[in-house]
Design a protein around this motif. Structure first.
Motif, mmCIF file in Angstrom:
data_model
loop_
_atom_site.group_PDB
_atom_site.id
_atom_site.type_symbol
_atom_site.label_atom_id
_atom_site.label_comp_id
_atom_site.label_asym_id
_atom_site.label_seq_id
_atom_site.Cartn_x
_atom_site.Cartn_y
_atom_site.Cartn_z
ATOM 1 N N ARG A 213 28.312 78.468 54.146
ATOM 2 C CA ARG A 213 29.185 78.213 52.999
ATOM 3 C C ARG A 213 29.469 76.714 52.854
ATOM 4 O O ARG A 213 29.377 76.152 51.761
ATOM 5 N N LEU B 212 28.262 73.744 50.113
ATOM 6 C CA LEU B 212 29.253 72.878 49.468
ATOM 7 C C LEU B 212 28.814 71.423 49.561
ATOM 8 O O LEU B 212 28.882 70.673 48.571
ATOM 9 N N GLU C 294 40.394 81.975 41.065
ATOM 10 C CA GLU C 294 40.157 80.740 41.804
ATOM 11 C C GLU C 294 41.287 79.754 41.524
ATOM 12 O O GLU C 294 41.535 79.383 40.372
ATOM 13 N N HIS D 289 35.678 80.291 45.804
ATOM 14 C CA HIS D 289 34.398 80.069 46.456
ATOM 15 C C HIS D 289 34.363 78.652 47.012
ATOM 16 O O HIS D 289 35.207 77.807 46.667
ATOM 17 N N GLY E 185 32.312 76.169 46.459
ATOM 18 C CA GLY E 185 32.070 75.135 45.465
ATOM 19 C C GLY E 185 33.290 74.775 44.639
ATOM 20 O O GLY E 185 33.353 73.688 44.040
ATOM 21 N N HIS F 43 31.426 82.488 50.012
ATOM 22 C CA HIS F 43 30.084 82.099 49.574
ATOM 23 C C HIS F 43 30.070 81.982 48.047
ATOM 24 O O HIS F 43 30.629 82.827 47.343
ATOM 25 N N ASP F 44 29.418 80.950 47.540
ATOM 26 C CA ASP F 44 29.310 80.813 46.088
ATOM 27 C C ASP F 44 28.479 81.938 45.492
ATOM 28 O O ASP F 44 28.853 82.516 44.480
ATOM 29 N N ARG F 45 27.364 82.252 46.117
ATOM 30 C CA ARG F 45 26.523 83.370 45.653
ATOM 31 C C ARG F 45 25.893 84.011 46.881
ATOM 32 O O ARG F 45 24.792 83.644 47.296
#
Length: 435
Positions: A70, A74, A156, A202, A204, A229-231
């Motif tokens: 993760r 970033l 977020e 997330h 990011g 995790h972003d994706r």
């Protein structure tokens, strides 16, 4: 004549210096290359900044590997706008590392191939960061935490708030105004600034905050597991995961064990490891060695997930069926079970050969519990068939390793059921994605 000789020496020295400067700049550019295509654009040079992180002390070795992915992505995201280097947190004091020996300040190179990590993002060991800074200092600390009162719906958001932990995560300010902490066992290290950052989002999502709300050369984020995790499971996830190649000295030990006891070599098994940036295996391309590998989780799982794990006798019964189905006679057991439980498990087999990796004192002193866990995973990852323990990150990491090597998902994403539930749900097939 002497004047001409002196002039020639000066010109020669100038040429050498010029070559050194060009070489150094090329090395710097290579070190901070994150894989992006050259866009041939020029702007004002920006000073390199350093991102440090840590994970909740209670989290284990394999969850920490997940958090690394993760944070790594970033840093890759940050490098799209300005140069950042990820400082790798030294390993030590983990719950499952229970051998009677001090295990702190362990560098990442003990467990992983740093050159492979650097093909994804720029990374540096913590000790090297201290050398670069010239003093044991971290400029800013943002201790990640949840929001007061919890949350009713997910969105977020982030905000610097009061610290919800009365101990502020163990951070304390000394008489000189410096912030002190354990800092991976480096007692001389201190931070200039500390704040608690309530966070939901997330990884990011924190990028604008780091770029526009921090000014220090280095920023430290404890409890980085708060960032998601972003994706998960997509291309970026797998790029980070593929870059986490085990250190060669650990792979060599595992390979030697495979060849000696399990009749398994990369050439015969079609599991030759290549440069991860070029390696693209199709499912079923890897054959694997002629053995079954199991992850038999015991210890804390015996009370935490007792209904989801088989008894030793139940596990043996399940493995016997697999041996018969695939016409195999060897079993590799990756387990945290004490010796007497392992011996009991072995006693249920009459014909099959049961193996477990037992490190010599020399190997353990060099590579500690983390290194032994990796050797275990490496051997298990090369089996013809693998079955793990329910929701275990140790099993997850083996499944990912097998995806990278190109095994058939049907031979990888499996788990042993509890004695009372022989038709339990099998793991989700998180298969590899390249594009």
């Amino acid at each position: 004549m002497r004047t001409k000789e002196a002039l020639a020496k000066i010109l020669c020295l100038f040429c050498i210096c010029l070559l050194f400067i060009v070489k150094s700049e090329n090395e710097i550019n290579t070190a901070y290359d994150t894989g992006n295509k050259d866009k041939t654009t020029f702007a004002e040079a920006k000073a390199v900044r350093y991102l440090l992180y840590d994970v909740n002390p209670g989290e284990g070795f394999n969850l920490r590997r997940d958090v690394y992915m993760r944070v790594a992505n970033l840093v890759k995201f940050l490098n799209e706008d300005e140069p950042w280097v990820l400082v790798l947190p030294p390993w030590g004091r983990l719950y499952h590392w229970q051998r009677d020996v001090e295990q702190i300040k362990i560098p990442w190179k003990t467990f992983f191939d740093l050159d492979s990590l650097r093909q994804h993002i720029p990374v540096i060991e913590f000790e090297d960061y201290l050398k670069v800074r010239g003093e044991p200092v971290i400029d800013e600390v943002y201790y990640l935490q949840g929001f007061k009162g919890g949350w009713t719906h997910w969105e977020e958001k982030l905000n610097i708030t009061e610290c919800l932990d009365s101990r502020s995560g163990g951070f304390r300010q000394d008489d000189d105004g410096r912030w002190r902490h354990w800092f991976f066992g480096y007692e001389e290290v201190y931070a200039k600034k500390f704040a608690c950052l309530s966070y939901m989002g997330h990884a990011g999502f924190i990028k604008p905050f780091l770029m526009h709300n921090t000014t220090g050369r280095s920023v430290y984020i404890p409890q980085a597991e708060e960032m998601l995790h972003d994706r998960y499971g997509h291309k970026g996830y797998w790029e980070a995961r593929r870059s986490m190649v085990f250190a060669k000295h650990l792979r060599d030990i595992g390979d030697e064990f495979r060849a000696k006891h399990l009749t398994s070599t990369d050439q015969e098994d079609n599991t030759v490891l290549e440069d991860w940036t070029k390696m693209r295996r199709k499912h079923g391309e890897a054959k694997g060695g002629p053995y079954i590998a199991i992850h038999l989780r015991r210890r804390d799982y015996l009370w935490a997930r007792k209904d989801e794990l088989p008894s030793l006798k139940g596990a043996a019964k399940h493995v016997k069926k697999l041996l018969k189905k695939y016409d195999l006679l060897k079993v590799y057991v990756a387990t945290d079970a004490p010796k007497e439980e392992y011996e009991e498990f072995k006693s249920y087999f009459k014909k099959a050969e049961i193996y477990r990796y037992e490190p010599t004192e020399e190997v353990f002193n060099k590579y500690k519990d983390g290194g032994i866990a990796i050797i275990d995973q490496w051997i298990a990852a090369h089996a013809r068939y693998f079955t793990g323990s329910h929701v275990s990150t140790f099993s997850f990491r083996i499944q990912e390793e097998r995806e990278i090597l190109g095994f058939d998902p049907e031979m990888t994403f499996n788990r042993m059921c509890g004695d009372k539930d022989q038709d339990c749900e099998q793991p989700t097939k998180w298969t590899i994605i390249y594009d």
